[in-house]
Design a protein around this motif. Structure first.
Motif, PDB file in Angstrom:
ATOM      1  N   ALA B 485       0.855  -1.041  -0.167  1.00  0.00           N
ATOM      2  CA  ALA B 485       0.099   0.041   0.105  1.00  0.00           C
ATOM      3  C   ALA B 485       0.746   1.202   0.108  1.00  0.00           C
ATOM      4  N   THR B 486       1.991   1.291   0.664  1.00  0.00           N
ATOM      5  CA  THR B 486       2.938   2.165   0.747  1.00  0.00           C
ATOM      6  C   THR B 486       3.627   2.412  -0.733  1.00  0.00           C
ATOM      7  N   VAL B 487       3.769   1.470  -1.187  1.00  0.00           N
ATOM      8  CA  VAL B 487       4.437   1.213  -2.780  1.00  0.00           C
ATOM      9  C   VAL B 487       3.447   2.165  -3.570  1.00  0.00           C
ATOM     10  N   LYS B 488       2.202   1.812  -3.477  1.00  0.00           N
ATOM     11  CA  LYS B 488       1.212   2.169  -4.242  1.00  0.00           C
ATOM     12  C   LYS B 488       0.942   3.639  -3.864  1.00  0.00           C
ATOM     13  N   ALA B 489       0.851   4.119  -2.718  1.00  0.00           N
ATOM     14  CA  ALA B 489       0.783   5.584  -2.337  1.00  0.00           C
ATOM     15  C   ALA B 489       1.923   6.388  -3.347  1.00  0.00           C
ATOM     16  N   LYS B 490       3.174   5.698  -2.840  1.00  0.00           N
ATOM     17  CA  LYS B 490       4.205   6.438  -3.707  1.00  0.00           C
ATOM     18  C   LYS B 490       4.100   6.667  -5.338  1.00  0.00           C
ATOM     19  N   ASP B 491       3.529   5.510  -5.646  1.00  0.00           N
ATOM     20  CA  ASP B 491       3.189   5.517  -7.215  1.00  0.00           C
ATOM     21  C   ASP B 491       2.294   6.555  -7.427  1.00  0.00           C
ATOM     22  N   LEU B 492       1.150   6.566  -6.601  1.00  0.00           N
ATOM     23  CA  LEU B 492      -0.120   7.552  -7.077  1.00  0.00           C
ATOM     24  C   LEU B 492       0.694   8.962  -6.823  1.00  0.00           C
ATOM     25  N   VAL B 493       1.478   9.289  -5.856  1.00  0.00           N
ATOM     26  CA  VAL B 493       1.971  10.516  -5.834  1.00  0.00           C
ATOM     27  C   VAL B 493       2.787  10.895  -6.779  1.00  0.00           C
ATOM     28  N   ARG B 494       3.621   9.911  -7.491  1.00  0.00           N
ATOM     29  CA  ARG B 494       4.635  10.193  -8.388  1.00  0.00           C
ATOM     30  C   ARG B 494       3.876  10.341  -9.677  1.00  0.00           C
ATOM     31  N   MET B 495       2.680   9.622  -9.956  1.00  0.00           N
ATOM     32  CA  MET B 495       1.765   9.760 -11.230  1.00  0.00           C
ATOM     33  C   MET B 495       0.909  11.469 -11.024  1.00  0.00           C
ATOM     34  N   ALA B 496       0.786  11.708  -9.958  1.00  0.00           N
ATOM     35  CA  ALA B 496      -0.081  12.898  -9.797  1.00  0.00           C
ATOM     36  C   ALA B 496       0.959  13.940  -9.997  1.00  0.00           C
ATOM     37  N   VAL B 497       2.346  14.035  -9.424  1.00  0.00           N
ATOM     38  CA  VAL B 497       3.448  14.879  -9.830  1.00  0.00           C
ATOM     39  C   VAL B 497       3.588  15.035 -11.166  1.00  0.00           C
ATOM     40  N   SER B 498       3.874  13.745 -11.822  1.00  0.00           N
ATOM     41  CA  SER B 498       4.096  13.890 -13.236  1.00  0.00           C
ATOM     42  C   SER B 498       3.043  14.505 -14.007  1.00  0.00           C
ATOM     43  N   LYS B 499       1.888  14.050 -13.458  1.00  0.00           N
ATOM     44  CA  LYS B 499       0.716  14.880 -14.337  1.00  0.00           C
ATOM     45  C   LYS B 499       0.631  16.498 -14.228  1.00  0.00           C
ATOM     46  N   VAL B 500       0.874  16.675 -12.868  1.00  0.00           N
ATOM     47  CA  VAL B 500       0.606  18.261 -12.512  1.00  0.00           C
ATOM     48  C   VAL B 500       1.802  19.191 -13.202  1.00  0.00           C
ATOM     49  N   THR B 501       3.267  18.427 -13.321  1.00  0.00           N
ATOM     50  CA  THR B 501       4.007  19.188 -13.782  1.00  0.00           C
ATOM     51  C   THR B 501       3.753  19.642 -15.361  1.00  0.00           C
ATOM     52  N   PHE B 502       2.813  18.898 -16.267  1.00  0.00           N
ATOM     53  CA  PHE B 502       2.196  19.471 -17.384  1.00  0.00           C
ATOM     54  C   PHE B 502       0.980  20.254 -17.045  1.00  0.00           C
ATOM     55  N   SER B 503       0.579  20.628 -15.960  1.00  0.00           N
ATOM     56  CA  SER B 503      -0.714  21.228 -15.863  1.00  0.00           C
ATOM     57  C   SER B 503      -0.550  22.527 -16.295  1.00  0.00           C
ATOM     58  N   GLU B 504      -1.584  23.385 -16.825  1.00  0.00           N
ATOM     59  CA  GLU B 504      -1.552  24.621 -16.975  1.00  0.00           C
ATOM     60  C   GLU B 504      -2.630  25.427 -16.366  1.00  0.00           C
ATOM     61  N   PRO B 505      -2.527  26.678 -16.298  1.00  0.00           N
ATOM     62  CA  PRO B 505      -3.740  27.310 -15.800  1.00  0.00           C
ATOM     63  C   PRO B 505      -4.930  27.302 -16.769  1.00  0.00           C
ATOM     64  N   VAL B 506      -6.168  26.873 -16.544  1.00  0.00           N
ATOM     65  CA  VAL B 506      -7.436  26.979 -17.229  1.00  0.00           C
ATOM     66  C   VAL B 506      -8.152  28.070 -17.036  1.00  0.00           C
ATOM     67  N   GLU B 507      -8.568  28.989 -17.958  1.00  0.00           N
ATOM     68  CA  GLU B 507      -9.366  30.026 -17.661  1.00  0.00           C
ATOM     69  C   GLU B 507     -10.816  29.628 -17.494  1.00  0.00           C
ATOM     70  N   ARG B 508     -11.371  30.347 -16.474  1.00  0.00           N
ATOM     71  CA  ARG B 508     -12.780  30.058 -16.462  1.00  0.00           C
ATOM     72  C   ARG B 508     -13.885  30.527 -17.429  1.00  0.00           C
ATOM     73  N   LEU B 509     -14.647  29.665 -17.754  1.00  0.00           N
ATOM     74  CA  LEU B 509     -15.692  29.738 -19.018  1.00  0.00           C
ATOM     75  C   LEU B 509     -16.945  30.463 -18.682  1.00  0.00           C
ATOM     76  N   GLN B 510     -16.848  31.767 -19.198  1.00  0.00           N
ATOM     77  CA  GLN B 510     -18.171  32.291 -18.886  1.00  0.00           C
ATOM     78  C   GLN B 510     -19.079  32.588 -20.087  1.00  0.00           C
ATOM     79  N   ILE B 511     -20.342  32.230 -20.021  1.00  0.00           N
ATOM     80  CA  ILE B 511     -21.129  32.519 -21.334  1.00  0.00           C
ATOM     81  C   ILE B 511     -22.173  33.808 -20.708  1.00  0.00           C
ATOM     82  N   THR B 512     -22.320  34.753 -21.563  1.00  0.00           N
ATOM     83  CA  THR B 512     -23.240  35.721 -21.296  1.00  0.00           C
ATOM     84  C   THR B 512     -24.720  35.188 -21.505  1.00  0.00           C
ATOM     85  N   MET B 513     -25.523  35.619 -20.685  1.00  0.00           N
ATOM     86  CA  MET B 513     -27.088  34.936 -20.691  1.00  0.00           C
ATOM     87  C   MET B 513     -27.867  36.000 -21.437  1.00  0.00           C
ATOM     88  N   HIS B 514     -28.386  35.800 -22.523  1.00  0.00           N
ATOM     89  CA  HIS B 514     -29.540  36.450 -23.171  1.00  0.00           C
ATOM     90  C   HIS B 514     -30.553  36.424 -22.323  1.00  0.00           C
TER      91      HIS B 514
END
Lengths: 50, 1131, 67
Positions: B485-514
């Protein structure tokens, strides 16, 4: 104020708050969900009621 | 709710809050309190079928997922000591000092959604509910079937835990009956829940399970219900037994099985034995609800349901107090949800002026700009009390995280979700200039929004957060193997770190309402929806294709409760026309619709002109019609009429009714048959209403009703009773044996109707004056609305809502709603409620100037796109379309407002031109790559060890997995096809320590069997033949600076080149591999020993043995000879 | 340590159903082998065949797509 936190009370609260009103949802049990949460599945799709 | 004072718009409500003895801000729902609690209590949620503790959570998915102490059963409250829960709670959440709190709040309106409860069948002694353990209620059956129920979803019976082979359902337990223990009304929901339970039971136990439903009338009047009923009977073999059950008894002394005694369809006595009997007990209001209604000054009817009128189905007798769901009438889920939205619309209208005055918008600091080149990840590993740390070594995970690339800060927290840790995280973001955050804790499904909020408050874009689920999907499911379970936790953290390394800010999406709506159809539903919106201040365009408003309701005289519909419709039409915010367009049709939620543009044709209308939302209330029968002489005989035509005739020529002696009303004409396998829902009630009216107006008139199942659902049952009391005669017929109508003389005289009597089983002949047919309700299909609005219909042609239960008036296309007969046949009170519901859902969007939609949407690279249109065809939401681009043909374009981020377009794009924000290909692939790391390492170590891969041939080290060239070089095939090249142990040993390697530069092309490179030993040159043809891809610069490596580790650090092969595969056949290589090496050794002379013969005799630095010890052999003999080159 | 083959699995789970199911397994304390690694996606339709190949290339023995 919405009295009762079953499926109807939840839906009424959600609609009201999205229309711009402050909602007080009052429920006597320690959790909302009401009768529907105790159902197993719902017809006709046999979706999980939860 | 203790009491209420004041008036609509300004109520003061007194509430009594019961203590839960658990601080919900501290409770982490770990369940330790329940585990340690010594008191077992009957579990009310599981209908008393098992036990829970006095410290409990109502059900596993409870909202809020917080425990509570059941003070009525808690040992501490009984005896003054115990407090085990308090002692063991890791979060310190137990608080026995909590007190009951009475307080008041000010509200403008009140919605009562008090629901109903199931009737307790104990009092109905003949069914033996309190005597036999295997007689259970419908709700108990629900719990038994549920995976979270008392038997974990195994279908077993309570008495002995054995799976039943035969189950009976008994309908109308406590409903449609008289007497003190029962109600006269129909509970409306039991027929369907019994069928559903029978179907699910068969799914659990297999087809061999015998399921039988004992019923009086099968009431499957809801949308798609009739099909479900038919499927249960014909495909799944559920037995439907039309009968009256009089008792349930023990099958035999000492047996747990049960004998059901009943009278069948013909009145004959029968009995059958079952293992389990389910009582389909009905709904009722509780005394508590009646008392509350009393305190609130809200009127209830004789059954205890809150009184409402058909034409104002949400209003109670007290202004400002609204009602929805089963507290006003037995309602199924879609009805309750619909009414809930409707009640909210009614409540909102009352408070339209106050909208937005009390809701609070949260403010956030400006987002910090992110430098994409600088990755600074912070990792927060949660103990979750002991939930994670009792299995996973959290500190090890924390320390490991620090070693990962990009991670500049890592820490562990006892409770990452607690208020103070939130602050810690925000502080760490600032202090360590974190620009990405990984939280290793519970599940993102519940807690991602919280942590996104946290980092947003710290000035980071919420999409720079990544979650590692080390509780729900690790610690909790691997309790027996903490190391893995500890090995898995380390894997999951490593996966999350790898993914977040490529993360970018995503702008909020707003639609004006008629802020306006288009309502299609000007019947009662359309008018109600239009008024509902207009009275909340939103402009409405109401499109009606006919020349007047009112639709089908103009033909209805009265509701089933007797209210006058015609004057209501007239009044409603006037209000609609007079309303300044409603633009009524009569004789108008829609030609085209484009756009999406907030920004629709519709072209409407009226007369010769067409105009464009901008609108934010649309409500479809296009209504329906009725089937014009071809049977029963309709259209051929003037005395055969349909629906309201008979009443019209009697109204126009009252003498006809005066002269008439008998009238037949026929049900299900064109409904519930092969062409239209659905129930038209409102005909039974309408015919009862007509029968009662006729009988009341002319008591000596014989009125016959020919029906299949009498479906006067809910409180409408009262009409059925009244009709029987008035002497209306009912004959049930079957589709195989339909009634026959014949004329006596011509097309104007009396009629004869024959019908098979199901009790006597003989044909009955009736001479009657008029036959009125209740024919199927049809959807309006002569329009293009499904296509125009891109919304689906079901196979019967009725519009298909987004979800049958939970979104009954929404379409899956956002901003489009449905109500009235266009959705399904329904009586006027339900159309009104549904129209109110649609206006409520629409108002929820219109109330906002802009709507924020989830920005995790597709992103299209139009440079890569070739316009194949695969994305457009595969998108389930219509969120990608092809647009013409000058000079390029077509290119895909996304419509973020419609996109749900599912990524089907991205997965299918053959050009890889589409990606999804926050789930980009590179993020997912990085995560996968990182996830495989430990696996790869484990595999590498489990591969044959270097010792197993090498062998000694005549004392020289050789690799089994390499190929050899006769010029004493080795070749290793690498992944991807490149070749690694070096010189073998033998060459190293004959040349001795070399001091320089002359390797070719990268990019140079070598040819097989031509000189490739050379070694130098004190200016003596030893050229080597290239073993293959290919381009030099890489050279071992380490070996160049440490030539001794070649001798020390010829197959490891001493490798020389990596070559991109350019030669044919046939070249490789010239190389030596396996046994062929070993034999060659033995031969080479023999040649060497010959050169070395007799001194070394003993070595040769013994089969080998390596000589180190041959040139060093026997220089007389000559450098040139050694090179020529063994390297096959010239110096 | 037994020698039985324990496949190491990469799972692509839909956020709305299969991932929720994996969470529910946790809440219900259902135990399963610790050899599975989960990647959360918004829909199983997101799974590009490339992901499957990448999973195998990255060292996993099996790929589970559930949604």
């Amino acid at each position: 104020m919405v009295v009762g936190g079953g499926i109807a009370g939840i839906q009424a609260s959600l609609d009201l708050v999205s229309s711009g009103y402050l909602v007080h949802l009052v429920e006597k049990a320690p959790a909302i969900g009401g009768l529907m949460s105790a159902l197993d599945k719902t017809f006709p799709t046999n979706d999980c009621a939860m | 709710m203790e009491g209420i004072e004041g008036h609509a718009g300004r109520f003061t409500v007194t509430l009594r809050e019961h203590p839960r003895f658990v601080d919900i801000n501290k409770c982490i729902a770990c369940g330790v309190c329940a585990e340690k609690c010594p008191r077992k209590v009957e579990d009310a949620f599981n209908e008393g079928l098992n036990k829970r503790k006095a410290a409990y959570v109502q059900y596993p998915q409870a909202v809020p997922l917080k425990y509570a102490i059941d003070a009525d059963h808690c040992i501490y409250f009984e005896k003054g000591k115990c407090r085990a829960c308090e002692k063991f709670c890791p979060a310190g959440a137990i608080d026995f000092n909590q007190n009951e709190r009475i307080f008041t709040i000010e509200v403008g309106s009140v919605v009562l959604a008090l629901g109903a409860r199931h009737l307790d069948p104990s009092a109905i002694e003949e069914y033996g509910y309190s005597t036999f353990p295997n007689v259970i209620t419908g709700m108990q059956m629900e719990r038994i079937l549920s995976a979270t129920g008392p038997y974990q979803g195994r279908l077993v019976r309570p008495s002995d835990g054995q799976p039943p082979k035969k189950i009976a359902w008994i309908q109308c337990v406590g409903s449609r009956s008289t007497g003190a223990t029962a109600h006269e009304y129909c509970s409306g929901v039991c027929c369907m829940y019994a069928i559903k339970e029978a179907v699910i039971a068969k799914e659990h136990a297999g087809r061999d399970l015998d399921a039988a439903i004992f019923f009086m009338d099968m009431r499957t009047h809801g949308k798609e219900f009739e099909r479900y009923y038919r499927r249960a009977e014909s495909e799944l073999g559920v037995r439907f037994i039309r009968s009256r059950v009089h008792s349930v008894e023990s099958s035999a002394p000492g047996s747990d099985s049960l004998k059901v005694r009943y009278a069948d369809d013909t009145g004959a006595e029968a009995e059958e034995i079952f293992d389990l009997v389910v009582l389909s007990n009905g709904l009722e209001t509780s005394n508590e609800v009646r008392e509350l209604a009393d305190r609130l000054g809200v009127a209830v009817d004789e059954n205890g349901f809150v009184k409402t009128a058909c034409l104002s189905p949400l209003e109670t007798s007290r202004k400002g107090i609204f009602v929805c769901g089963s507290v006003a009438n037995p309602a199924d889920i879609p009805q309750a949800v619909m009414e809930a939205s409707a009640a909210s619309s009614a409540a909102a209208r009352l408070l339209a002026k106050a909208r937005g005055s009390q809701v609070r918008e949260k403010e956030y600091p400006a987002e910090k700009p992110i430098d994409p080149a600088e990755i600074r990840v912070g990792v927060f590993v949660c103990h979750c009390g002991i939930n994670i740390s009792s299995v996973v070594d959290v500190t090890e995970v924390r320390d490991y995280a620090k070693t990962l690339p990009g991670v500049v800060y890592s820490t562990d927290n006892l409770f990452s979700c607690s208020q103070d840790t939130q602050q810690t995280i925000r502080d760490a973001v600032t202090e360590h200039r974190l620009n990405r955050v990984v939280v290793a804790a519970c599940t993102p499904r519940t807690h991602e929004p919280l942590f996104q909020e946290t980092i947003r408050e710290a000035g980071l874009n919420p999409y720079l957060l990544e979650f590692a689920n080390i509780r729900d999907q690790d610690a909790w499911v691997h309790q027996g193997c903490p190391e893995e379970a500890t090995v898995k936790a380390k894997d999951l953290v490593r996966m999350a770190v790898s993914k977040v390394t490529f993360s970018e800010p995503v702008e909020r999406l707003q639609i004006t309402m008629h802020k306006s709506a288009l309502v299609v159809g000007g019947g009662v539903a359309g008018m109600t929806a239009a008024l509902g919106l207009a009275e909340q201040g939103f402009p409405v365009h109401l499109i009606e294709r006919n020349g007047n408003l009112g639709g089908n309701a103009r033909n209805i005289r009265a509701t089933w409760k007797g209210e006058d519909v015609r004057s209501y419709v007239e009044e409603l039409s006037k209000r609609v026309i007079a309303h300044p915010d409603i633009n009524v367009l009569l004789n108008a049709r829609i030609e085209s619709v484009s756009g999406f939620v907030g920004n629709f543009l519709s072209r409407v044709r009226k007369g010769g002109r067409s105009e464009e209308i901008s609108h934010g939302v649309a409500i479809i209330s296009s209504g329906g019609g009725f089937y014009k029968p071809e049977e029963y002489l309709y259209g051929q005989h003037e005395r055969v009429t349909c629906w309201h035509e008979l009443e019209d005739l009697f109204e126009k020529e009252p003498e006809r009714l005066q002269r008439a002696e008998a009238v037949v009303l026929i049900q299900c004409v064109g409904s519930r048959d092969e062409d239209r396998p659905y129930c038209s829902r409102l005909c039974c009630t309408a015919s009862l209403q007509q029968a009662v009216t006729l009988k009341t107006r002319k008591p000596d008139l014989e009125v016959y009703v020919l029906y299949r199942d009498l479906r006067s659902y809910g409180l409408r049952e009262e009409l059925y009773r009244k009709a029987r009391e008035l002497g209306v005669i009912f004959f049930r017929y079957t589709p195989e044996n339909k009634p026959a109508v014949s004329a006596y003389e011509g097309t104007r005289g009396k009629l004869n109707v024959t019908v098979q009597d199901h009790v006597l089983n003989i044909p009955i002949s009736l001479d009657v004056d008029y036959v009125n047919l209740f024919s199927a309700i049809l959807p309006q299909t002569d329009n293009d609305l499904p296509h125009l609005f891109k919304v689906p219909t079901n196979t019967d042609g009725f519009f298909l809502e987004a979800h049958a239960k939970l979104r009954p008036v929404d379409f899956s296309t956002e901003g489009v709603f449905v109500c009235g007969l266009a959705h399904y046949p329904k009586p006027i009170e339900e159309s009104i409620a549904q129209a109110e519901a649609a206006s409520s859902r629409a108002a929820g969007l219109l109330a906002r100037g802009t709507i924020e939609v989830e920005p995790v949407v597709s992103v299209i690279d139009q440079e890569r796109c070739v316009g194949c249109g695969f994305c457009e065809a595969s998108c389930p939401f219509g969120a990608v379309k092809l647009v013409a681009v000058a000079g390029k043909g077509f290119r895909a374009e996304n419509i973020p407002a419609l996109c749900k981020g599912c990524g089907i377009c991205a997965a299918g794009c053959p050009q890889k031109a589409i990606d999804i924000y926050h789930f980009r290909d590179n993020q997912i692939l990085a995560s996968v790559q990182a996830g495989g790391e430990t696996t790869r390492e484990a595999k590498a170590s489990s591969r044959p060890s270097p010792a197993a891969r090498v062998t000694f041939v005549s004392g020289y080290l050789m690799r089994r997995d390499c190929m050899y060239h006769v010029g004493h070089t080795w070749i290793e095939r690498m992944k991807g096809g490149r070749l690694r090249i070096g010189v073998d142990d033998f060459a190293g040993k004959i040349l001795g320590p070399v001091d320089r390697l002359n390797l070719p530069p990268r990019g140079e092309v070598l040819r097989q069997d031509r000189k490739g490179w050379s070694f130098l030993r004190a200016s003596r040159r030893a050229p080597f033949l290239s073993p293959v043809t290919g381009k030099v891809f890489d050279i071992n610069l380490d070996a160049v600076s440490h030539p001794e490596n070649v001798l020390k580790d010829p197959y490891g650090d001493g490798w020389l080149l990596v070559v991109e092969p350019k030669g044919s595969e046939a070249e490789l056949k010239h190389l030596l591999y396996g046994e062929a290589g070993f034999r060659w090496m033995e031969e080479e050794n023999r040649k060497l020993l010959e050169l070395l002379g007799p001194e070394y013969e003993r070595l040769a005799a013994s089969g080998g043995g390596a000589v180190e630095d041959v040139f060093g010890i026997r220089p007389e052999i000559g450098w040139e000879t050694l090179v020529k003999t063994f390297l096959r080159t010239e110096v | 340590m037994n020698d039985e083959f324990q496949p190491r699995i990469i799972a692509f789970l839909c956020n709305w159903c299969a991932y929720a199911g994996a969470d529910l397994a946790g809440v219900s304390r259902i135990q399963y082998p610790p050899t599975i690694r989960v990647v959360r996606i918004l829909c199983s339709g997101r799974v590009d065949p490339l992901y499957v190949v990448k999973g195998l290339q990255s060292g996993f023995d099996g790929v589970l797509v559930s949604g």
